[in-house]
Each structure stands twice: as structure tokens, then as C-alpha cells.
Scaffold this motif. Structure first.
Motif, PDB file in Angstrom:
ATOM      1  N   LYS A 171       4.198   3.546   3.803  1.00  0.00           N
ATOM      2  CA  LYS A 171       4.114   2.589   2.710  1.00  0.00           C
ATOM      3  C   LYS A 171       4.229   1.230   3.382  1.00  0.00           C
ATOM      4  O   LYS A 171       5.015   1.080   4.318  1.00  0.00           O
ATOM      5  CB  LYS A 171       5.268   2.793   1.729  1.00  0.00           C
ATOM      6  N   THR A 172       3.465   0.285   2.916  1.00  0.00           N
ATOM      7  CA  THR A 172       3.536  -1.017   3.575  1.00  0.00           C
ATOM      8  C   THR A 172       3.703  -2.128   2.565  1.00  0.00           C
ATOM      9  O   THR A 172       3.350  -1.990   1.388  1.00  0.00           O
ATOM     10  CB  THR A 172       2.258  -1.327   4.389  1.00  0.00           C
ATOM     11  N   ALA A 173       4.238  -3.229   3.035  1.00  0.00           N
ATOM     12  CA  ALA A 173       4.302  -4.461   2.249  1.00  0.00           C
ATOM     13  C   ALA A 173       3.927  -5.594   3.191  1.00  0.00           C
ATOM     14  O   ALA A 173       4.457  -5.674   4.299  1.00  0.00           O
ATOM     15  CB  ALA A 173       5.695  -4.670   1.689  1.00  0.00           C
ATOM     16  N   SER A 186       0.844  -1.193   0.000  1.00  0.00           N
ATOM     17  CA  SER A 186       0.000   0.000   0.000  1.00  0.00           C
ATOM     18  C   SER A 186       0.875   1.236   0.000  1.00  0.00           C
ATOM     19  O   SER A 186       2.033   1.201   0.433  1.00  0.00           O
ATOM     20  CB  SER A 186      -0.923   0.012   1.214  1.00  0.00           C
ATOM     21  N   ARG A 193       6.550  -1.778   7.417  1.00  0.00           N
ATOM     22  CA  ARG A 193       6.061  -0.399   7.300  1.00  0.00           C
ATOM     23  C   ARG A 193       7.237   0.568   7.191  1.00  0.00           C
ATOM     24  O   ARG A 193       8.210   0.475   7.932  1.00  0.00           O
ATOM     25  CB  ARG A 193       5.174  -0.062   8.502  1.00  0.00           C
TER      26      ARG A 193
END
Lengths: 520, 318
Positions: free
Chosen positions: B168-170, B148, B195
Motif C-alpha cells: 500500500k502506498t501514500a 494506492s 510504502r
């Protein structure tokens, strides 16, 4: 169709998966890089600083410092030998500490004080019966912690710290050039030094003076931090030995001088009327007076349960660069009558921002918010002042002077502003319209004038005098700090404009002192 | 969902949102997305090849108590904190075992008391990829990846009013599911969420009991786990779930202070979810409640959604 399907896959593998990998890398490092302060390398020794005018000491020689042993004495030679052994045994951790303190003694203790202000800037929580317990200096770590380091408290703590450092360094400089003991490595070239060595005489140690006097003040201001402060003190003093810059007797003489100056400064702190600054009993008379002079709807707390206003009698605390009669003389004219066209104009501006605060307005409001949990506006300006001194390669004593001028004017600004706030007892815009909500938190005291604006006007006036080439920068900062309170939806424009102008007037008193203290 | 997660994470940050967060994460993630045959980043349902599902969900989440560190309390200067969101989501069947989901929520917050200003805006765009790599006798294993990214420059550190925290995330998730012929299923999943650091408007802030002189903030990573027991047959799906989400490190809300993106938010949510999709058009609903938590609001959340399933490419064989 099949072709369609196949053509979908490569983009996924080619772009999405690398994108995910990049995101993971972003996330991997959890270290925050903070601006690092380089090793201090003063451009001048400021040889005459022993003649500069102290704030509270009668003279630079009021506190005696004994003559050091001769460089040729056996005692001193033994000290040099010990120093050599210490520098030969420096550990990587000590090297880190040497570099940390090498940024400057005043610079670091100012930074430590700002951090303490932030860590103690928490308003007490209400109890189930709707009361707000008072912090207790005798039990500083019990909830609510003592002190609540709000802006007036922080302004005062930083003022005393800066004045104490300055007076102690003026005294130290006097003895340094009176006794002229050379740096250890200039007496014995085989001593390895880990920081630059100047021609500044080493007795008494300026680092020990600053560390010790700072700890006297900060222990009194933050009594819950005694173990932390003592550890920092020991680390600082030791860093000068492991760096090869001071022998034990340099440090010991500096420590004694620092302690003695600290005691002198604290004598003033005990009688400056701060202990009576939370005069809640006087608010009824203040409100009655405000009504008499035309404030039809005096301020009331917008918190639930209503919180007693912050330090209503701080305006009676003793100022630094003028007397209490001047505090009254500096009081600006009354704010617009509630409901008048002038009032409505500034209220309309806020109603408009309340509807559509822009991202840039929100950014400015947040940048300058300096609210709960922060080092407050005085801390914000001390940070700027310390940075300017460092960039301009100021000596310890000149740094202390700049921060004392700044620190005293900050507290003067706080005192004057609190006087105005409780004289007019003017309501916050949020009290006058429920449509106005804040993006920064609503301070619990009357509106007129803006504290941020007053602090910032005074700070900019002083910093622009000391650093003329930065005048535009600090003036712009002050203007932005001032207007940030409109953008944050907690002040009318007239609060900010009058506060900023008054702040400049307050700052001019410190500038007057700067012109005559012997340093320019 | 991804963004829901994000949203929730952000929200979680905020006290209320915090409470919501895990919930929200779970809820939002799961809730808004489900199409008839699919499908959220936390289920074992897939869209068929060349079919897609567009879903729009509305979520209402609120709390009037929160955990300040471990202290459960109310705040009379917040009253009831409410976060609402509308989230369009698109799930696409690329193959019968490989789906992609994208979503983008619009979020708005408000407090019923006090003087804190509402915030609103488009939050974080998310993308999920879902791959079924084992499918045997009703038992299936799935690898799910999500990412995201903030879609707008909303304010991240004005919690609990902020709509998100700008990370930003994964996300990496493993999901296992068993479905009996009767339609009863049991699904369990666990994820780790990376994050990124964030940038705030201030250049000084407090975290981990110290002062940082920077505008960069290190936000802890997070993880979650969930179990859901349900029934899925033809047009009907119904399930109950429990979800746990927590940060991997982080600090606590200071006494009587506001939350901050570095806080270690955690919550356990319980909830129910149902979907009815007789034809192309369907509806779903979800409810959840935080039964325990830390550094976030004790949220109760409801969401409803409409789903529309369609073929996005003509299949020559049909």
C-alpha cells in the motif's frame, strides 16, 4: 449544480485524507516482528542422558574431563566472587544476550546454522565463456562463495552439527552427574541469576560444550565465517557468566570437551566421501545406464549455459542410520516409461496447472519452495524440529537428540534421493514440454524422485515418533511439501508420491535407533 | 499514474520491472493519463470543473540487461523480460484547481528464455488528488497526494515475474510549473512515497544479509524527482523529460540471485511524451529509456493511449 459541487467536498476531506493518514502510518514502521523464542525451562533434567548411546563416541566417558575443585575450595570461592562481580556489572546489552541464549544453546546454534545455509545457498554464476567456476574452500569469500549450500550440502552440515551437539552433551551429562557440582547460586545464594536455575549440575557447562562443538563443525562447513562464529562463541560463553549460571571452570571444562568431541566428529566428515560427491566424470556412465534400463530421454540441464548437475555422486556419501548397501536396497522401482499412459496422466496434470495455476497452488509452492537463498528443505524441517523441542520443554540433551535423529535422517534422505536421481537420470517435466514453466525455480538435477518429498517423508516419520501428539501436523506438512512440487510445476506426481513413501522408509531407520538409544 | 508507479515499483522490484519501474513510474504515471487538458499526477494540467477524462493506455516495457546491485549484466535464463499493461484511468475536474484521478492497471509479464512462469492480473488501484494552490503570471505551484492499494492477491515476491509487490502506498508530491504565453512550459516535481510492509507466502526470507523468520517484509520507502520541458497549446502537447526514482534504503540483489521487494531500486529515465486532442477524443504516446540504475532492469518502454473528455454534470451557466 452548485449544491452538487459542494456536496462533493466533505466526503473528500472526511474520508480520503484520513485514509491517506492511515496509509502513512502503515508505512511508517519498518520493523519486522519475528516469532520470539521464550527462555528455555526444561521439564526434566534427563539425569540418565549420560547413559544414552552416542553416534560416534565409543562411550560417554571416551573423552576425559577432570574432576572439578570442591565447592569448599579457595579456588572455587574465588570463582564465585568473580562471578558475583560479573553479575553485578551486567549491561543492558548483556542482558539482551543472556535472554537470546537463554532460549537454548542447541536451539540457537541450530538457528545460526540454518541462517548460514541460507546465506551461502547461491549457485555460481556462469563466466563469459559459458563455464561455471567451482567454489574454492581455500578462498571461501571469493565469488563464487564456498560453499554453495544446496540441499545436500545443508543436510550434511546440519547432520554433523546435530550429531556433534548430541555426542558432546551425552558426554557432558555423564560428567555432570558424576561430579555433581551444584549451580553457583546454590552454593552461594547471594549470586544474582538472570535465568531460571534448575538442579542440573553445572560442571561442565552444557552451554560451553554446545557452543564450542558447534563452532568446530560450522567453521569447517562455512570457512568464510570464522570471525562471525568466534564472536558468537565468545558472546554465548560470556552470557552464562553474566547470567550468574556458570563459573569460569564450568565454561573451560565445557569448552575443552566440546573441542575434543568436535575433532572426533570432523574425523568422520573428512572420510565420508563428500569430497568426491561432485563426480561429474561419472555422469556419462550414469546416463548410459539410465538408457539401458529404459529411460529413453535422460535429463539434460535446462539452464543456459547448461550447468553441470548438482553433486551427481552424493549418493555414495556415507549415510548415518544404515550402510551404503541399504541405500541401493531402498532405491524405488523405475518411474513410468516416458510416453506411457502413466507418464502421460501425470504430465497432463502438470499441463493443466501450467495453464491455470490457482493462487492457493502458487501459495503452497512458494511456502515450501526453500530454493536458492533459503535454508533448504532440511533447514525447514530443522526449524520445525527445534520449535517442537522448545514447545515441549526439552532439556538441552534431549533437544540435541531429537535434532540428531532428524538431522541424520535428513542426510540419509538426501543420499538415498540423490542415488535414485542419478540412477534413473529421469528428465524434468519442463524438459518434456516447453509449456511447463515454474513458479518456484527449476532445480538443476534429474527429476525422479522429488528431494522435497524424500526429505519431508523422512522428517515426518522421525518427528511423529518423537512427538506423537504432533503426528498429524507433521504428516500434513510433509504431504503439502511433497505436493508443492507439482503445484510449482517442477515434478511429476509419481516423483512426489514415490519420494514421500521412500522418505518414510528412510525415517524408520532413525526411529529404530531412537527406540534403542536409551532415551525412551 | 499512481498505480503505474506502483506497478513500476513492483516491476522495478523485479529486475526488469525495476528498470521499468522508475521509467514505468514516470511513464505509466504520466503516460497513460493525459487528457487534452489534463492531466496526470505529474503535470500542471487540470480538468475544468464538471469535466472528466477517461483514458485507456497500453504500455510495453522490456529489458534484456539489468543491474545486479551495480553490476550490469544479462541473464540467459531470462532472455528479454517484458511487462505489458493496460490501464484505464479517470481524471475528474472537481474545481478548476482541484482534480482527482483514479486508475487501475492490468499487468502481464513474460520472459523470452528460461523456465520462469509468466504472471498476470489486476495490480494496484490508485487515487490521486491534485490541488493548485498558487497560480500567478504563468507560474503555478501544486500539492499532489496519491495513494494506492493492491486490488488483487497477486504474488509479490516472485521477481522479476511478479506484476507488483503488494505495497500500500501514500505519495506526497510538490510540483512547480511555469508556462510562457508561447505555450512553452517547464515543470519540476519531487515526491516521497511511503510504502507499507507486505506479506509473502513464505515464512522465511533473506534481506539485509540476514535471515528473517517471518512472512512480513519491510519494503523501503521511495522518492522521485522529475523535470520536463514541453510545449502545450490548443490540441497539441509535446515534451521531453528526465526522471529519477530511488528507494530510501533497502538492500542489493545478491550475487547471481533474484531480486526481492527489499531491494534498493533506482533508475534515471529519459523520455518523450506527446498528446494530440483536437476535440473530445485524443491520443497520446510516451517513450522512455533507463540510462542508469541499480537493482532493476534497464527498461525501454513505450505507451499509447486514447482519451475521451466529457462533462459529467450539466453546468447551468452554459
Amino acid at each position: 449544480m452548485k449544491i452538487n459541487y459542494i456536496s462533493l467536498r466533505p466526503p473528500i476531506t472526511r474520508y480520503v485524507i484520513p485514509a491517506l493518514a492511515v496509509m502513512m502510518l502503515w508505512s511508517c514502521s519498518k520493523t519486522v516482528d519475528e516469532p520470539t523464542a521464550g527462555i528455555s525451562s526444561p521439564s526434566s533434567l534427563d539425569e540418565n542422558a549420560g547413559t544414552w548411546k552416542p553416534y560416534l563416541l565409543a562411550s560417554a566417558s571416551e573423552i576425559p574431563v577432570a574432576e572439578p575443585k570442591q565447592a569448599t575450595s579457595e579456588d572455587y570461592k574465588a570463582e564465585l566472587k568473580k562471578l558475583k562481580d560479573a553479575t553485578d556489572a551486567v549491561t543492558p546489552q548483556q542482558r539482551e544476550q543472556i535472554n537470546y541464549w537463554g532460549a537454548g544453546a542447541v536451539f540457537r546454534w541450530n538457528e545460526i546454522a540454518r541462517e548460514l545455509c541460507a546465506r551461502y545457498n547461491s549457485p555460481p554464476a556462469s563466466t563469459p565463456d559459458g563455464k561455471y567456476p567451482l567454489p574454492d574452500a581455500a578462498n571461501p569469500l571469493k565469488d563464487p562463495k564456498f560453499p554453495f549450500a544446496n540441499p545436500p550440502y545443508a543436510a550434511r552440515a546440519m547432520a554433523y552439527l546435530s550429531v556433534a551437539q548430541y555426542d558432546a552433551l551425552v558426554a557432558a551429562w555423564n560428567y555432570k552427574f558424576k561430579y555433581n557440582r551444584k549451580a553457583p547460586s546454590k552454593n552461594d545464594a547471594s549470586i544474582k541469576t538472570l535465568l531460571p536455575v534448575s538442579d542440573l549440575p553445572s560442571y561442565p557447562s552444557e552451554d560451553a560444550v554446545v557452543a564450542e562443538v558447534s563452532v568446530v563443525i560450522l567453521k569447517a562447513m562455512f570457512p568464510g565465517e570464522v570471525p562471525y562464529l568466534e564472536a558468537k562463541l565468545a558472546e554465548h560463553k560470556h552470557s552464562r557468566i553474566s547470567a550468574g549460571l556458570n563459573v569460569d571452570s564450568d565454561i573451560a571444562a565445557g569448552s575443552e570437551l566440546g573441542k575434543a568431541v568436535g575433532a572426533k566428529i570432523m574425523a568422520r566428515a573428512k572420510t565420508d566421501k563428500m569430497s568426491a560427491a561432485n563426480g561429474q566424470a561419472m555422469t556419462a556412465a550414469m546416463i548410459a545406464n539410465a538408457k539401458k534400463i529404459g529411460v529413453t530421454e535422460p535429463w539434460v540441464s535446462q539452464e543456459f549455459p547448461p550447468r553441470p548437475p548438482m553433486l551427481p555422486t552424493y549418493g555414495f556419501v556415507k549415510p548415518w542410520n544404515f550402510d551404503s548397501a541399504t541405500v541401493v536396497a531402498l532405491r524405488p522401482e523405475a518411474p513410468p516409461v516416458i510416453g506411457s499412459p502413466a507418464f502421460q496422466k501425470d504430465m497432463d496434470e502438470l499441463l493443466k496447472i501450467a495453464k491455470g495455476q490457482t493462487r492457493e497452488q502458487a501459495r503452497i509452492a512458494s511456502f515450501w519452495s526453500d530454493g536458492v537463498g533459503s535454508y533448504t528443505p532440511p533447514g525447514h524441517w530443522h526449524r520445525k524440529g527445534a520449535q517442537l523441542c522448545h514447545e515441549n520443554k526439552y532439556s538441552e540433551v534431549r533437544t540435541a537428540r531429537a535434532l540428531a535423529l532428524l538431522g541424520t535422517t535428513m542426510q540419509d534422505a538426501g543420499i538415498c534421493c540423490w542415488d535414485v536421481k542419478y540412477y534413473y537420470y529421469y528428465p524434468r517435466p519442463n524438459q518434456m514440454s516447453s509449456k511447463i514453466k515454474t513458479s518456484v525455480g527449476l532445480p538443476n538435477f534429474p527429476s525422479y524422485t522429488s528431494g522435497h518429498s524424500t526429505f519431508s517423508g523422512a522428517a515426518a516419520e522421525v518427528l511423529a515418533h518423537i512427538f506423537p501428539s504432533s503426528k498429524k501436523e507433521v504428516d500434513d506438512m510433509a504431504s503439502e511439501a511433497s505436493i508443492s512440487r507439482i503445484y510449482g510445476l517442477i515434478h511429476y506426481r509419481f516423483d512426489c508420491e514415490v519420494g514421500l513413501a521412500t522418505g518414510h522408509k528412510i525415517g524408520s531407520y532413525a526411529v529404530q535407533r531412537a527406540k534403542t538409544d536409551g532415551a525412551e | 499514474m499512481a498505480h503505474n508507479l506502483l506497478i513500476h515499483y513492483s516491476m522495478m522490484r523485479s529486475l526488469h520491472q525495476k528498470g521499468l519501474r522508475l521509467l514505468g513510474i514516470l511513464l505509466t504515471a504520466a503516460g497513460p493519463l493525459c487528457c487534452a487538458y489534463a492531466q496526470m499526477p505529474n503535470d500542471a494540467i487540470y480538468m475544468g470543473k464538471k469535466t472528466a477524462c477517461l483514458a485507456v493506455s497500453y504500455t510495453h516495457s522490456s529489458w534484456d540487461q539489468y543491474w545486479e546491485n551495480s553490476l550490469k549484466r544479462e541473464n540467459l535464463n531470462i532472455g528479454t523480460h517484458t511487462t505489458q499493461s493496460v490501464m484505464p484511468m479517470l481524471a475528474v475536474g472537481i474545481t478548476k484547481d482541484f482534480n482527482a484521478i483514479v486508475a487501475l492497471p492490468y499487468v502481464w509479464t513474460q520472459a523470452s528464455a528460461g523456465n520462469l512462469r509468466w504472471q498476470k492480473g489486476v495490480q494496484d488501484a490508485s487515487l490521486w488528488l491534485k490541488y493548485r494552490f498558487l497560480n500567478k503570471s504563468g507560474f503555478s505551484l501544486h500539492a499532489i497526494a496519491g495513494a494506492s492499494i493492491p486490488a488483487t492477491n497477486y504474488i509479490p515476491d516472485f521477481l522479476p515475474m511478479s506484476i507488483g509487490i503488494q505495497c500500500k502506498t501514500a505519495t506526497a508530491r510538490l510540483l512547480a510549473s511555469y508556462r510562457h504565453k508561447s505555450g512553452v512550459y517547464l515543470t519540476a516535481s519531487g515526491s516521497y512515497i511511503f510504502r507499507s510492509k507486505i506479506t509473502i507466502d513464505r515464512d522465511s526470507y533473506q534481506a539485509d544479509d540476514r535471515l528473517y523468520n517471518s512472512n512480513k517484509v519491510s519494503v523501503p520507502n521511495a522518492y522521485d524527482a522529475s523535470a520536463r520541458l514541453g510545449y502545450l497549446k490548443k490540441a497539441i502537447q509535446a515534451e521531453g523529460f528526465i526522471e529519477y526514482g530511488a528507494c530510501d534504503g533497502g538492500d542489493n540483489i545478491r550475487r547471481n540471485d533474484m531480486p526481492f521487494p527489499t531491494n534498493n531500486m533506482r533508475a534515471t529515465l529519459v523520455g518523450v511524451y506527446a498528446k494530440y486532442q483536437p476535440k473530445n477524443i485524443g491520443v497520446n504516446a510516451r517513450a522512455s529509456h533507463a540510462i542508469s540504475g541499480r537493482n532493476m532492469g534497464q527498461s525501454t518502454a513505450f505507451s499509447v493511449g486514447v482519451l475521451y473528455q466529457f462533462r459529467y454534470a450539466k453546468d447551468a451557466n452554459n
